[in-house]
Design a protein around this motif. Structure first.
Motif, short mmCIF file in Angstrom:
data_model
loop_
_atom_site.label_atom_id
_atom_site.label_comp_id
_atom_site.label_asym_id
_atom_site.label_seq_id
_atom_site.Cartn_x
_atom_site.Cartn_y
_atom_site.Cartn_z
N MET A 150 0.84 -1.18 0.00
CA MET A 150 0.00 0.00 0.00
C MET A 150 0.88 1.24 0.00
SD MET A 150 -3.23 0.71 2.25
CE MET A 150 -4.41 1.77 1.60
N ILE A 151 0.52 2.20 -0.81
CA ILE A 151 1.26 3.45 -0.91
C ILE A 151 0.74 4.41 0.16
CG2 ILE A 151 1.81 5.41 -2.40
CD1 ILE A 151 1.36 3.54 -4.79
N PRO A 152 1.63 4.95 1.01
CA PRO A 152 1.15 5.83 2.08
C PRO A 152 0.58 7.13 1.52
CG PRO A 152 3.54 5.85 2.00
CD PRO A 152 3.08 4.79 1.04
N ARG A 153 -0.39 7.67 2.23
CA ARG A 153 -0.94 8.99 1.91
C ARG A 153 -0.22 10.00 2.78
NH1 ARG A 153 -3.82 12.41 4.56
NH2 ARG A 153 -4.58 10.87 6.05
N LEU A 154 0.25 11.04 2.15
CA LEU A 154 0.88 12.15 2.86
C LEU A 154 0.16 13.43 2.45
CD1 LEU A 154 4.62 11.15 2.36
CD2 LEU A 154 3.22 10.79 4.40
N GLY A 155 -0.31 14.17 3.42
CA GLY A 155 -1.01 15.41 3.11
C GLY A 155 -2.50 15.28 3.31
N GLU A 156 -3.23 16.07 2.55
CA GLU A 156 -4.67 16.16 2.70
C GLU A 156 -5.36 14.81 2.47
OE1 GLU A 156 -6.35 18.92 3.74
OE2 GLU A 156 -4.35 19.74 4.01
N PRO A 157 -6.42 14.54 3.21
CA PRO A 157 -7.15 13.28 3.02
C PRO A 157 -8.04 13.31 1.78
CG PRO A 157 -8.25 14.59 4.67
CD PRO A 157 -6.99 15.34 4.30
N TRP A 158 -8.47 12.13 1.37
CA TRP A 158 -9.46 11.99 0.31
C TRP A 158 -10.76 12.64 0.79
CZ3 TRP A 158 -14.10 9.17 0.59
CH2 TRP A 158 -14.76 8.99 -0.62
N ARG A 217 19.75 19.38 -16.79
CA ARG A 217 19.84 17.95 -17.07
C ARG A 217 20.28 17.29 -15.76
NH1 ARG A 217 23.03 16.48 -22.06
NH2 ARG A 217 20.98 16.74 -22.96
N ILE A 218 19.71 16.12 -15.48
CA ILE A 218 20.01 15.42 -14.23
C ILE A 218 20.42 13.98 -14.49
CG2 ILE A 218 18.45 16.84 -12.84
CD1 ILE A 218 16.46 14.40 -12.96
N GLN A 219 20.98 13.36 -13.44
CA GLN A 219 21.30 11.93 -13.46
C GLN A 219 20.64 11.30 -12.25
OE1 GLN A 219 22.95 9.89 -15.72
NE2 GLN A 219 22.03 8.38 -14.37
N PRO A 220 19.51 10.61 -12.46
CA PRO A 220 18.85 9.95 -11.32
C PRO A 220 19.74 8.86 -10.73
CG PRO A 220 17.35 10.12 -13.18
CD PRO A 220 18.72 10.47 -13.68
N ARG A 221 19.72 8.75 -9.39
CA ARG A 221 20.48 7.72 -8.68
C ARG A 221 19.59 6.55 -8.27
NH1 ARG A 221 24.05 10.31 -3.89
NH2 ARG A 221 25.02 12.04 -5.01
N THR A 222 18.52 6.88 -7.52
CA THR A 222 17.69 5.83 -6.95
C THR A 222 16.30 6.36 -6.62
OG1 THR A 222 17.65 4.11 -5.25
CG2 THR A 222 18.39 6.27 -4.55
N LEU A 223 15.35 5.45 -6.58
CA LEU A 223 14.00 5.79 -6.12
C LEU A 223 14.03 5.85 -4.60
CD1 LEU A 223 10.94 6.19 -6.67
CD2 LEU A 223 10.74 3.70 -6.54
N LEU A 224 13.63 6.97 -4.03
CA LEU A 224 13.62 7.13 -2.57
C LEU A 224 12.31 6.71 -1.95
CD1 LEU A 224 15.31 10.64 -2.15
CD2 LEU A 224 16.32 8.39 -1.68
N ALA A 225 11.20 7.08 -2.58
CA ALA A 225 9.89 6.82 -1.96
C ALA A 225 8.78 7.02 -2.97
CB ALA A 225 9.67 7.78 -0.78
N ARG A 226 7.63 6.45 -2.63
CA ARG A 226 6.38 6.70 -3.34
C ARG A 226 5.36 7.10 -2.29
NH1 ARG A 226 6.56 4.63 -8.52
NH2 ARG A 226 7.98 2.90 -8.83
#
Length: 148
Positions: A1-9, A72-81
């Motif tokens: 499950m992806i966490p909700r951050l911020g305002e609720p539904w 222009r960027i170079q992505p390293r890693t996925l931190l979070a969803r």
């Protein structure tokens, strides 16, 4: 499950799914020790945006960062969803935004931002925590700083 951050539904709102890719972009050279953020109006945000049909998250991230910052960027890693629920005034609809946040390095500036309503700024991470508008952006940055 992806966490909700911020305002609720909010019940009764016609939410549309809107996936997005964003980044904590680390500076180098004279920007070493800072991260790249963007002002959109009076909101400070991590660079990034929506994933268009047919794009991968990383393709969208490269495009959005270039449009918003000119870098222009170079992505390293996925931190979070995380997911958040918001009204998107630029599009005129309510969205369930599922945001992927990457850690990336700034590679080089290609020119000014393409999005005229975006202004880039380089901030020390602790300063940006207090100024980032989106709760999820702040949370991911805080968690990355704790782990680093």
């Amino acid at each position: 499950m992806i966490p909700r951050l911020g305002e609720p539904w909010l019940p009764g709102k016609p939410y549309r799914d809107r996936p997005g890719a964003y980044a904590i972009i680390l500076g180098r050279g004279r920007f070493r020790g800072r991260i790249l953020c963007v002002w959109q109006g009076d909101e400070l945000q991590l660079p990034g945006g929506g994933i268009d049909p047919g794009e991968s998250p990383l393709q969208a991230l490269h495009r959005e960062v270039w449009e918003e910052t000119g870098w222009r960027i170079q992505p390293r890693t996925l931190l979070a969803r995380f997911q958040r629920f918001a009204y998107l005034p630029d599009y005129g609809y309510w969205a369930r935004k599922v945001q992927a946040v990457y850690l990336a390095d700034a590679v080089r500036r290609l020119g000014p931002p393409q999005d005229k309503d975006h202004t880039l700024t380089w901030l020390e991470p602790m300063t940006s925590i207090n100024k980032l508008t989106i709760v999820g952006d702040r949370t991911v940055l805080i968690n990355w700083l704790k782990a680093d």
